[in-house]
Design a protein around this motif. Sequence first.
Motif, PDB file in Angstrom:
ATOM      1  N   LEU A   1       0.765  -1.322   0.051  1.00  0.00           N
ATOM      2  CA  LEU A   1       0.028   0.036  -0.055  1.00  0.00           C
ATOM      3  C   LEU A   1       0.797   1.220   0.212  1.00  0.00           C
ATOM      4  O   LEU A   1       0.254   2.346  -0.170  1.00  0.00           O
ATOM      5  N   LEU A   2       2.032   0.965   0.083  1.00  0.00           N
ATOM      6  CA  LEU A   2       3.052   2.328   0.348  1.00  0.00           C
ATOM      7  C   LEU A   2       3.597   2.610  -1.143  1.00  0.00           C
ATOM      8  O   LEU A   2       4.456   3.560  -1.466  1.00  0.00           O
ATOM      9  N   LYS A   3       3.769   1.715  -1.913  1.00  0.00           N
ATOM     10  CA  LYS A   3       4.236   1.839  -3.323  1.00  0.00           C
ATOM     11  C   LYS A   3       3.242   1.957  -4.420  1.00  0.00           C
ATOM     12  O   LYS A   3       2.223   1.138  -4.266  1.00  0.00           O
ATOM     13  N   ALA A   4       3.502   2.839  -5.309  1.00  0.00           N
ATOM     14  CA  ALA A   4       2.548   3.213  -6.355  1.00  0.00           C
ATOM     15  C   ALA A   4       1.986   2.183  -7.090  1.00  0.00           C
ATOM     16  O   ALA A   4       0.937   1.821  -7.322  1.00  0.00           O
ATOM     17  N   SER A   5       2.812   1.219  -7.357  1.00  0.00           N
ATOM     18  CA  SER A   5       2.656  -0.004  -8.070  1.00  0.00           C
ATOM     19  C   SER A   5       2.157  -1.245  -7.280  1.00  0.00           C
ATOM     20  O   SER A   5       2.036  -2.374  -7.897  1.00  0.00           O
ATOM     21  N   GLY A   6       1.921  -1.133  -6.016  1.00  0.00           N
ATOM     22  CA  GLY A   6       1.810  -2.303  -5.118  1.00  0.00           C
ATOM     23  C   GLY A   6       0.248  -2.759  -5.035  1.00  0.00           C
ATOM     24  O   GLY A   6      -0.265  -3.765  -4.248  1.00  0.00           O
ATOM     25  N   GLY A   7      -0.788  -1.896  -5.506  1.00  0.00           N
ATOM     26  CA  GLY A   7      -2.061  -2.067  -5.583  1.00  0.00           C
ATOM     27  C   GLY A   7      -2.798  -1.839  -4.254  1.00  0.00           C
ATOM     28  O   GLY A   7      -2.174  -1.073  -3.547  1.00  0.00           O
ATOM     29  N   SER A   8      -4.184  -2.257  -4.340  1.00  0.00           N
ATOM     30  CA  SER A   8      -4.757  -1.686  -2.822  1.00  0.00           C
ATOM     31  C   SER A   8      -5.380  -3.199  -2.279  1.00  0.00           C
ATOM     32  O   SER A   8      -5.243  -4.096  -2.785  1.00  0.00           O
ATOM     33  N   VAL A   9      -6.150  -2.787  -1.396  1.00  0.00           N
ATOM     34  CA  VAL A   9      -6.888  -3.880  -0.515  1.00  0.00           C
ATOM     35  C   VAL A   9      -8.263  -4.031  -0.535  1.00  0.00           C
ATOM     36  O   VAL A   9      -8.723  -2.869  -0.702  1.00  0.00           O
TER      37      VAL A   9
END
Length: 272
Positions: free
Chosen positions: A137-145
């Motif tokens: 959640l802290l990385k732009a490309s990390g997606g969401s929950v």
Amino acid sequence: MGFSVNTNTGAMAALQSLNDTNKGLSQVQSRINTGLSVASTKDDSASFTIAQTLRGDVGGLKAVSSSLSRAKSTTDVAVAGAEQISDLMNQMKAKATEASDAGLDADSRTAIGKDFDALKEQINTVIDSSEFNGTNLLKASGGSVSALQSTDTTASPLTVANQDFGAVVTALGATFTDAATAKTMVNNLDAQQKVVNTKLSVLGSASRKIDGQSSFVSKLSDAIEGGIGNLVDADLAKESARLQALQVKQQLGVQALSIANQAPQTITSLFR
């Protein structure tokens, strides 16, 4: 009815009674073994059907609970990373403030700048490491929950948006080179700390919301399981008492059948 060796009504009656007792005894033993008064639709179709429907609901709630647990873990990892980033930014601000001293010599400012860069790099490391189950959640490309909130699949899911802390690092700009750029960096850090605080608030609120929903789902599941128990669970105290009564009744039934079977023997006395 006269005396007969072909038909013994007393024995038939005793045998019928004994069979009923044995049937009741088998039923009680089954309830004691399973702990259920309704273990099959043959016992009580209405209660069994309702219980099966409720068991399906409990299974669905377990899936919801699992989904919320994954979302909670992902969010908590992000919260831990965001809090660490906030601490690192406080340290960076202290370094930038120290470097803004116009009376500081160039070598000292350079040394402070290296410490500042190390802290900035550490923020990037924290961002990259704040991943759980393939989501960051802290990385732009990390997606969401996204998580289930209930067994109603048409209801909106609980979501936690990506917070992109990388943008915060980018917004800080280049490392300071003199007192003036160090002062500018202090101002940049103040501005970005407000952004970080907002993102921390979002993540903290999401974590609390997940906790609340998880608690509700757990209580709902317990209530439904209690309802199932009220429908199908056996009262073992009553079953124990009934077992003892039936065992005595069985013994008496065997004795009664034995006495009834002896009745035809009295006919032989008529031919002596």
